[in-house]
Design a protein around this motif. Structure first.
Motif, PDB file in Angstrom:
ATOM      1  N   MET A  57     -23.920 -11.765 -32.782  1.00 23.11           N
ATOM      2  CA  MET A  57     -23.769 -11.843 -31.322  1.00 23.11           C
ATOM      3  C   MET A  57     -24.338 -10.584 -30.680  1.00 23.11           C
ATOM      4  SD  MET A  57     -19.868 -13.384 -31.115  1.00 23.11           S
ATOM      5  CE  MET A  57     -19.889 -13.536 -29.345  1.00 23.11           C
TER       6      MET A  57
ATOM      7  N   GLU B 226     -22.936  -7.420 -25.577  1.00 19.40           N
ATOM      8  CA  GLU B 226     -22.185  -7.860 -24.397  1.00 19.40           C
ATOM      9  C   GLU B 226     -21.335  -9.078 -24.722  1.00 19.40           C
ATOM     10  OE1 GLU B 226     -23.076  -9.443 -19.856  1.00 19.40           O
ATOM     11  OE2 GLU B 226     -24.617  -8.322 -20.960  1.00 19.40           O
ATOM     12  N   ASP B 227     -21.937 -10.084 -25.404  1.00 13.59           N
ATOM     13  CA  ASP B 227     -21.190 -11.277 -25.774  1.00 13.59           C
ATOM     14  C   ASP B 227     -20.101 -10.958 -26.795  1.00 13.59           C
ATOM     15  OD1 ASP B 227     -22.732 -12.780 -24.092  1.00 13.59           O
ATOM     16  OD2 ASP B 227     -24.141 -13.443 -25.656  1.00 13.59           O
TER      17      ASP B 227
ATOM     18  N   TYR C 247     -17.158  -9.403 -24.915  1.00 17.77           N
ATOM     19  CA  TYR C 247     -16.499 -10.434 -24.110  1.00 17.77           C
ATOM     20  C   TYR C 247     -15.644 -11.339 -24.998  1.00 17.77           C
ATOM     21  CZ  TYR C 247     -15.836 -14.461 -21.071  1.00 17.77           C
ATOM     22  OH  TYR C 247     -15.280 -15.488 -20.349  1.00 17.77           O
ATOM     23  N   ALA C 248     -16.171 -11.710 -26.156  1.00 18.31           N
ATOM     24  CA  ALA C 248     -15.427 -12.572 -27.075  1.00 18.31           C
ATOM     25  C   ALA C 248     -14.201 -11.852 -27.630  1.00 18.31           C
ATOM     26  CB  ALA C 248     -16.339 -13.026 -28.213  1.00 18.31           C
TER      27      ALA C 248
END
Length: 201
Positions: free
Chosen positions: A31, A34-35, A38-39
């Motif tokens: 990933m 940023e993702d 967030y996750a």
């Protein structure tokens, strides 16, 4: 810093480290940063709510521990009345001694003298170098020299204390007398509460 504050700081640090580790795991899985973050945040949940709930739980636990400690202390004191009496007496003496010392310090050092311009009042003593005596007061000629030849003082008044017998009543009384110059009350700007003060003729 209090123990409660340290615990809260440790909790916040643990949360940050947990989210950082989860974010890194997500990045390792492919990933984007940023993702991945967030996750990790989504998986952890609401950080503020978790912090508040933990604080509430710790408060309840702390109050329960405090209640248990107080109950245990009272039980131990009931089982040992001698120890209780000694502890209470020691505390009472310690508090009393502190209060007495503070009262004296406050009255002597903190509170100003009850006269107008107390910062201008001084008391002079003399030392006798030959005999090694200190704080013996001033002789009459020295007092006259200070009064007539010194420009340091606005006014000068002599005083001398002595233990004397007061007679004329039902029985004599031992009192401390203070002999002063006629301008003593003028120097202090003091007024008599009853009668009148003596002054220079």
């Amino acid at each position: 810093m209090s123990r409660r504050q340290r615990m809260m700081e440790e909790l916040e640090r643990d949360i940050r480290e947990h989210i950082a580790m989860e974010t890194q795991d997500n990045i390792d899985r492919g990933m984007s940063p940023e993702d991945a973050r967030y996750a990790a945040l989504r998986k952890f949940g609401n950080v503020t709510r978790v912090t508040e709930e933990t604080r509430e739980v710790w408060s309840v636990v702390w109050l329960e521990h405090l209640r248990q400690d107080i109950g245990y202390a009272f039980r131990m004191l009931r089982r040992s009345p001698g120890f209780t009496a000694v502890a209470v007496l020691t505390l009472a003496l310690g508090i009393g001694a502190n209060v007495a010392a503070f009262t004296v310090v406050h009255a002597v050092l903190v509170n100003p003298l009850p006269f107008p311009h107390p910062e201008q009042l001084v008391r002079l003593y003399d030392d006798l170098r030959g005999s090694g005596s200190r704080d013996v007061g001033l002789s009459v000629p020295e007092l006259w020299d200070l009064r007539d030849k010194s420009d340091v003082f606005q006014e000068i008044s002599a005083m001398a204390s002595a233990d004397v017998n007061l007679t004329g009543g039902d029985h004599p009384e031992r009192i401390e007398m203070l002999g002063t110059s006629t301008n003593y009350f003028t120097v202090l700007s003091a007024q008599a509460q009853l009668g009148r003060i003596y002054t220079k003729a």
